[in-house]
Design a protein around this motif. Sequence first.
Motif, PDB file in Angstrom:
ATOM      1  N   UNK A   1       1.096  -1.048  -0.232  1.00  0.00           N
ATOM      2  CA  UNK A   1      -0.074  -0.155  -0.616  1.00  0.00           C
ATOM      3  C   UNK A   1       0.620   1.367   0.091  1.00  0.00           C
ATOM      4  N   UNK A   2       0.804   2.036  -0.661  1.00  0.00           N
ATOM      5  CA  UNK A   2       1.270   3.333  -0.959  1.00  0.00           C
ATOM      6  C   UNK A   2       1.420   4.217   0.820  1.00  0.00           C
ATOM      7  N   UNK A   3       1.704   5.059   1.129  1.00  0.00           N
ATOM      8  CA  UNK A   3       1.839   5.779   2.145  1.00  0.00           C
ATOM      9  C   UNK A   3       1.871   6.784   2.281  1.00  0.00           C
ATOM     10  N   UNK A   4       1.436   7.824   2.835  1.00  0.00           N
ATOM     11  CA  UNK A   4       1.757   9.632   2.478  1.00  0.00           C
ATOM     12  C   UNK A   4       2.362   9.878   3.922  1.00  0.00           C
ATOM     13  N   UNK A   5       3.537  10.368   3.003  1.00  0.00           N
ATOM     14  CA  UNK A   5       4.884  11.085   3.790  1.00  0.00           C
ATOM     15  C   UNK A   5       4.699  12.454   4.050  1.00  0.00           C
ATOM     16  N   UNK A   6       4.987  13.507   5.026  1.00  0.00           N
ATOM     17  CA  UNK A   6       5.658  15.238   4.377  1.00  0.00           C
ATOM     18  C   UNK A   6       6.728  15.594   5.941  1.00  0.00           C
TER      19      UNK A   6
ATOM     20  N   UNK B   1      -1.173   4.637  10.155  1.00  0.00           N
ATOM     21  CA  UNK B   1      -1.426   6.403   9.424  1.00  0.00           C
ATOM     22  C   UNK B   1      -2.552   7.131  10.472  1.00  0.00           C
ATOM     23  N   UNK B   2      -3.193   6.508  11.396  1.00  0.00           N
ATOM     24  CA  UNK B   2      -3.941   7.040  12.191  1.00  0.00           C
ATOM     25  C   UNK B   2      -3.423   7.802  13.317  1.00  0.00           C
ATOM     26  N   UNK B   3      -2.110   7.438  13.535  1.00  0.00           N
ATOM     27  CA  UNK B   3      -1.506   8.268  14.753  1.00  0.00           C
ATOM     28  C   UNK B   3      -0.541   8.859  13.798  1.00  0.00           C
ATOM     29  N   UNK B   4       0.369   8.608  12.431  1.00  0.00           N
ATOM     30  CA  UNK B   4       0.913  10.067  11.754  1.00  0.00           C
ATOM     31  C   UNK B   4      -0.197  11.229  11.595  1.00  0.00           C
ATOM     32  N   UNK B   5      -1.276  10.747  11.258  1.00  0.00           N
ATOM     33  CA  UNK B   5      -2.454  11.661  11.102  1.00  0.00           C
ATOM     34  C   UNK B   5      -2.537  12.606  12.197  1.00  0.00           C
ATOM     35  N   UNK B   6      -2.573  12.272  13.276  1.00  0.00           N
ATOM     36  CA  UNK B   6      -3.225  12.950  14.069  1.00  0.00           C
ATOM     37  C   UNK B   6      -1.607  14.042  15.051  1.00  0.00           C
ATOM     38  N   UNK B   7      -0.980  12.986  15.089  1.00  0.00           N
ATOM     39  CA  UNK B   7       0.529  13.262  15.347  1.00  0.00           C
ATOM     40  C   UNK B   7       0.565  14.531  14.023  1.00  0.00           C
ATOM     41  N   UNK B   8       0.837  14.722  13.406  1.00  0.00           N
ATOM     42  CA  UNK B   8       1.139  15.922  12.121  1.00  0.00           C
ATOM     43  C   UNK B   8       0.240  16.945  12.354  1.00  0.00           C
ATOM     44  N   UNK B   9      -1.017  16.539  12.787  1.00  0.00           N
ATOM     45  CA  UNK B   9      -2.508  17.748  13.073  1.00  0.00           C
ATOM     46  C   UNK B   9      -2.161  18.130  14.251  1.00  0.00           C
ATOM     47  N   UNK B  10      -2.375  17.112  14.970  1.00  0.00           N
ATOM     48  CA  UNK B  10      -1.592  17.800  16.763  1.00  0.00           C
ATOM     49  C   UNK B  10      -0.274  18.999  17.118  1.00  0.00           C
ATOM     50  N   UNK B  11       0.649  18.318  16.149  1.00  0.00           N
ATOM     51  CA  UNK B  11       1.193  19.770  15.883  1.00  0.00           C
ATOM     52  C   UNK B  11       1.420  21.082  15.374  1.00  0.00           C
ATOM     53  N   UNK B  12       0.629  20.746  14.182  1.00  0.00           N
ATOM     54  CA  UNK B  12       0.230  22.314  13.436  1.00  0.00           C
ATOM     55  C   UNK B  12      -0.665  22.460  14.307  1.00  0.00           C
ATOM     56  N   UNK B  13      -1.583  21.900  14.729  1.00  0.00           N
ATOM     57  CA  UNK B  13      -2.560  22.663  15.907  1.00  0.00           C
ATOM     58  C   UNK B  13      -1.697  24.062  16.750  1.00  0.00           C
TER      59      UNK B  13
ATOM     60  N   UNK C   1       8.072  12.107   8.490  1.00  0.00           N
ATOM     61  CA  UNK C   1       7.103  11.195   8.538  1.00  0.00           C
ATOM     62  C   UNK C   1       6.372  10.506   8.274  1.00  0.00           C
ATOM     63  N   UNK C   2       6.107   9.191   8.539  1.00  0.00           N
ATOM     64  CA  UNK C   2       5.299   8.681   7.280  1.00  0.00           C
ATOM     65  C   UNK C   2       4.766   7.471   8.216  1.00  0.00           C
ATOM     66  N   UNK C   3       2.981   6.924   7.587  1.00  0.00           N
ATOM     67  CA  UNK C   3       2.019   7.545   6.955  1.00  0.00           C
ATOM     68  C   UNK C   3       1.312   8.356   7.796  1.00  0.00           C
TER      69      UNK C   3
ATOM     70  N   UNK D   1       3.112  19.414   1.200  1.00  0.00           N
ATOM     71  CA  UNK D   1       3.327  19.172  -0.073  1.00  0.00           C
ATOM     72  C   UNK D   1       3.773  17.474   0.502  1.00  0.00           C
ATOM     73  N   UNK D   2       2.563  16.724   0.911  1.00  0.00           N
ATOM     74  CA  UNK D   2       2.606  14.980   1.139  1.00  0.00           C
ATOM     75  C   UNK D   2       3.357  15.002  -0.186  1.00  0.00           C
TER      76      UNK D   2
END
Lengths: 342, 342
Positions: free
Chosen positions: B127-132, B232-244, B144-146, B288-289
């Motif tokens: 499966x592909x991953x989303x990375x940024x 991806x569950x952890x990564x999404x929340x981690x990145x968004x928390x950081x941004x927040x 950080x991915x996914x 850009x991810x």
Amino acid sequence: MTSLTLALDIMGGDCGPRITVPATLQALRLHSLLNVILAGDEALIAPLLKNQPQSILNRISVRHTTETVAMSDQPVFALRHRKQSSMRLALEAVRDGEAEACLSAGNTGALMAMSKVLLKTLPGVHRPALVSCLPAVNNTPVYLLDLGANVVCDAQGLFQFAVMGSVLSETVDHTPSPKVALLNVGIEELKGNEQVQAAAQLLQKTPHVNYVGFIEGNDLYSGEVDVIVCDGFVGNITLKTSEGIARLLVQQLKKGLTQGFFVRLLAKFIAPRIRSVLNQMNPDHYNGATLLGLRAIVIKSHGSADEAAYLRSINLAVTEAQRRLPQMIEQRLESILLDTKS
Amino acid sequence: MTSLTLALDIMGGDCGPRITVPATLQALRLHSLLNVILAGDEALIAPLLKNQPQSILNRISVRHTTETVAMSDQPVFALRHRKQSSMRLALEAVRDGEAEACLSAGNTGALMAMSKVLLKTLPGVHRPALVSCLPAVNNTPVYLLDLGANVVCDAQGLFQFAVMGSVLSETVDHTPSPKVALLNVGIEELKGNEQVQAAAQLLQKTPHVNYVGFIEGNDLYSGEVDVIVCDGFVGNITLKTSEGIARLLVQQLKKGLTQGFFVRLLAKFIAPRIRSVLNQMNPDHYNGATLLGLRAIVIKSHGSADEAAYLRSINLAVTEAQRRLPQMIEQRLESILLDTKS
């Protein structure tokens, strides 16, 4: 406040008694009806109690032991082989009715395991959760749970965390009908993993929790909800990430504002303003995580807590004991369980 | 740089062409050998190209369509019913060899689904991953991915993310032997859930990844490692928390420093110093991810990206295309797969 006794594992944390004992003395001066049981090495405690007035000393009793739980001890190992440890003696004081709450800055896994065995969970609670306030920018406390007590959670577990978090917010902060959200990768109904999806369905059905839906990471600090629920893996990483980024920013800002004479001079004038903003985000201001779902109160302090931070966690223990938190959660869970059966 | 063509879904994002077209024009001025295919509504594009010199216009071709993927479209729905959408036309341009990379600020789930179907994953990639990149305080990029493409991942998936992240860091940033860590609730060997535990074992065995162990949330921004792997569950929340939290701090600080005449005056003098620190933490600087693991380059821009942020994601697409990222990952994966079989 009515008379109250706390049992303190004074050996835990990075600095042990040097931090925990002075913080306890401060708490005793602050709360005139507070008594404490200090579990730990008398030889280390005694010098720190020198020159204290008799009125304070009368409210302290020491449970002497030189055994401690190491930070590297596995929970099962600690359970079997640390039977005379300061952590265990403090918990036993609560189990035996000598104290209303226990506080430790030691090994979290061991504290969780010993608490479950010695104090037991409330009827119907599958697994206790670790909960704490998020660093917040306004004065509304927002609770996040679980913070790492359960790295794997099913929907039923998440549902119970939601109930317990809701009662915590209501009881400790007097929030009427606290807003509860599930942490997820999106707010749309179909987002997330199986557990989160199923927990959402359980929460939508119950009248006992004011469930408001999913929340994303970037809204964690928006103050829109009172309680945020997730599994311990996600919660632990989320909280630590927040602490990491807040600490780093404070650090960088300090560095940026102390380079160059002119900047340094100007920065001094506006320092109080910057400090007040950063203090709101400082995780030390939210020290003290509660082990929720036990029959008695157990508070975990940060291992790196300084005196002020440790005092905050003592104050939290006092508040939860005064408000009889475990009894409040038990009542609520009972009515939910009855509801489910009927 | 050698001549290069990007296919841009110019309809995606909160503001559509008003942001994406001017950013693209900037990119064309910046990279003299860049050509672009703009997929979207010609009626909206044309006015934005007015007064451009012929030398720029010659490097632009428009693939007209009025159909778009809505942010609320489910991936499967988008796949079946958005066959003339700007997103799909841009991806088809890459599939048909007319462009080297595709960029969209639209619906992430739909972009992922369409990319998989139209461009296919590399041989061996599950499966592909989303990375940024994470917002960082020094100039070292940390990936950080996914970030949410896979809300559930097994050990093999995490292992593949580690390999792909490592190649990304090596290829794009020329980091020699990038340090790769697994995000976990503790650094001790026994911490974490089953998937993380099993992924650690796979990574310890392979000579193809410089695996350095677990990393906790509070060390995400320490710059100690180059690639951080999680589901991806952890990564999404981690990145968004950081941004927040970063956004919130910037906001609060601005508020704190604009109240009161004297403070406002002083703040003006040291503003550049504060701004430079905050800019380092600004998530827009890392826009850009990359969808990693596909046979071609697909970049997802933030929906809320402004012109500068969107330009950054175009630059990222240019860099990855120049360095032939998918081919580099393919080579590395091939040797690992051969190793596993032998």
